[in-house]
Scaffold this active site. Sequence first.
Site, PDB file in Angstrom:
ATOM      1  N   LYS A 275      15.145   0.458  15.059  1.00  0.00           N
ATOM      2  CA  LYS A 275      15.164  -0.196  16.364  1.00  0.00           C
ATOM      3  C   LYS A 275      14.399   0.713  17.333  1.00  0.00           C
ATOM      4  CE  LYS A 275      16.980  -0.434  20.096  1.00  0.00           C
ATOM      5  NZ  LYS A 275      16.355  -0.332  21.485  1.00  0.00           N
TER       6      LYS A 275
ATOM      7  N   GLU B 157      20.323  13.466  18.126  1.00  0.00           N
ATOM      8  CA  GLU B 157      19.497  14.434  18.858  1.00  0.00           C
ATOM      9  C   GLU B 157      19.423  13.916  20.278  1.00  0.00           C
ATOM     10  OE1 GLU B 157      16.586  15.619  20.994  1.00  0.00           O
ATOM     11  OE2 GLU B 157      15.259  14.784  19.447  1.00  0.00           O
TER      12      GLU B 157
ATOM     13  N   CYS C  72      12.663  15.938  25.491  1.00  0.00           N
ATOM     14  CA  CYS C  72      14.046  16.411  25.487  1.00  0.00           C
ATOM     15  C   CYS C  72      14.143  17.927  25.579  1.00  0.00           C
ATOM     16  CB  CYS C  72      14.763  15.894  24.249  1.00  0.00           C
ATOM     17  SG  CYS C  72      13.865  16.198  22.709  1.00  0.00           S
TER      18      CYS C  72
ATOM     19  N   GLU D  38      19.739  16.098  33.080  1.00  0.00           N
ATOM     20  CA  GLU D  38      18.419  15.937  32.470  1.00  0.00           C
ATOM     21  C   GLU D  38      17.638  14.907  33.287  1.00  0.00           C
ATOM     22  OE1 GLU D  38      16.590  15.502  28.041  1.00  0.00           O
ATOM     23  OE2 GLU D  38      18.086  14.013  28.604  1.00  0.00           O
TER      24      GLU D  38
END
Length: 505
Positions: A196, A272, A306, A403
Amino acid sequence: MAADGCNGNSKAAPAGVVVPDIKFTKLFINGEFVDAVSAKTFETRDPRTGDVLAHVAEADKADVDLAVQAAREAFEHGKWPRMSGYERGRIMSKFADLVEQHTEELAALDGADAGKLLLLGKIIDIPAAAQMLRYYAGAADKIHGEVLRVTGKYQGYTLKEPVGVVGVIIPWNFPTMMFFLKVSPALAAGCTVVVKPAEQTPLSALYYAHLAKLAGIPNGVINVVPGFGPTAGAALSSHMDVDTVAFTGSTEVGRVIMESAARSNLKTVSLELGGKSPMIIFDDADVDMAVNLSRLAIFFNKGEICVAGSRVYVQEGIYDEFVKKAVEAAQNWKVGDPFDVTTNMGPQVDKEQFERVLRYIEHGKGEGATLLTGGKPTGDGGYYIEPTIFADVKEDMKIAQDEIFGPVMCLMKFKTVDEVIEKANSTRYGLAAGIVTKSLDVANRVSRSVRAGTVWVNCYFAFDPDAPFGGYKMSGFGRDQGMAAIDKYLQVKSVITALPDSPWY
């Protein structure tokens, strides 16, 4: 030229904006491009302009059911898990050859769909994907168990068997690399997959499905179902016939996926997730090198990475010099069309992310951080933001803890090694860290003290297929890359056989 699954572009692009030919826009299930059961589509937009690139078939639960059914059939009765590792490796190598042969087209798809630099796509992303495939192609015939020294009149050994059907849910910041980080080791292990892709960037994943079929990967082994997280993603993570889910994305969504896995069939999960990585620069560092590394660490890929080095800690002896040069370097970082070879940074991936980054910049101002440069949208259209640097940032500020996933550097000063280790670890994340120093003792001490899955010393973004990658704390668990990644897609079985007449025990 159009191919199966083509809906074409919605309208002509503005003058000067290069738009690639969009060939594949349908779901890929059991080796064929098909419409969604509902016949619904969604728009994928060009972040350079905000215009629609294509209308893509929108998968929901019914489509995920069909894809999982195809993957299950291919696993239970198909050739792929029953091939020798050598045979799987040969097909995977052919797949890698095809990826390389289509480098220009694939880099253009990611450039237009995600706002990524076309040049770097051609020299980094697509070649790295082919390298990843070849790495695991070479590993496919090296998966084996152990002979056990079992007490008593028995012999024992272990088998490593493919786990089954793998659900893969990937983000939008590196559409190509994330696809192959998950799919390559799963294929090597003998699993079948349902991917996906992010709804913002579905186009290259569909193209890879096409190339996989050309390479000879059997029908049902790779399925691609573009759609949205609450529908297609939720259906995949909660599916009773999916054996494991591999996810890269936000910590918030990772938690939802874990809950879905637990409430369904207790499938295993590898995550992750987010990061707020520290970049630690000591007094003995070469200041120019440190400035260039820190600029790369946060502004590369417009901060949509990331492991971005978003918290920059500079020792007090060089702080003022560093700040001056860092501001100059940011102001020289060219923002513009990612198809222009002179551009250093393209647009944020979509309007939502663009507005999110701008909100965090306002938070920084409101919390009392000093805006040194940037902080505003730029350009005549699209989702472009200036490279932004804040000073006087405190560890408890929102811009230091959350973040942001955008081109926002947070600068902080420190005095001692002990102090900066404590500051570097004052986050719920633990994905990566950077250290710049000429002292081997300092580098060793800090790299062993920072709680992060990857630590770069006097470099940044030094990835390799052989180097395991993943997080500590709320940055997730499980590893991509390296031989450790294959373990996520394998089950270990112990076989114990009676040896009543053996002379050796």
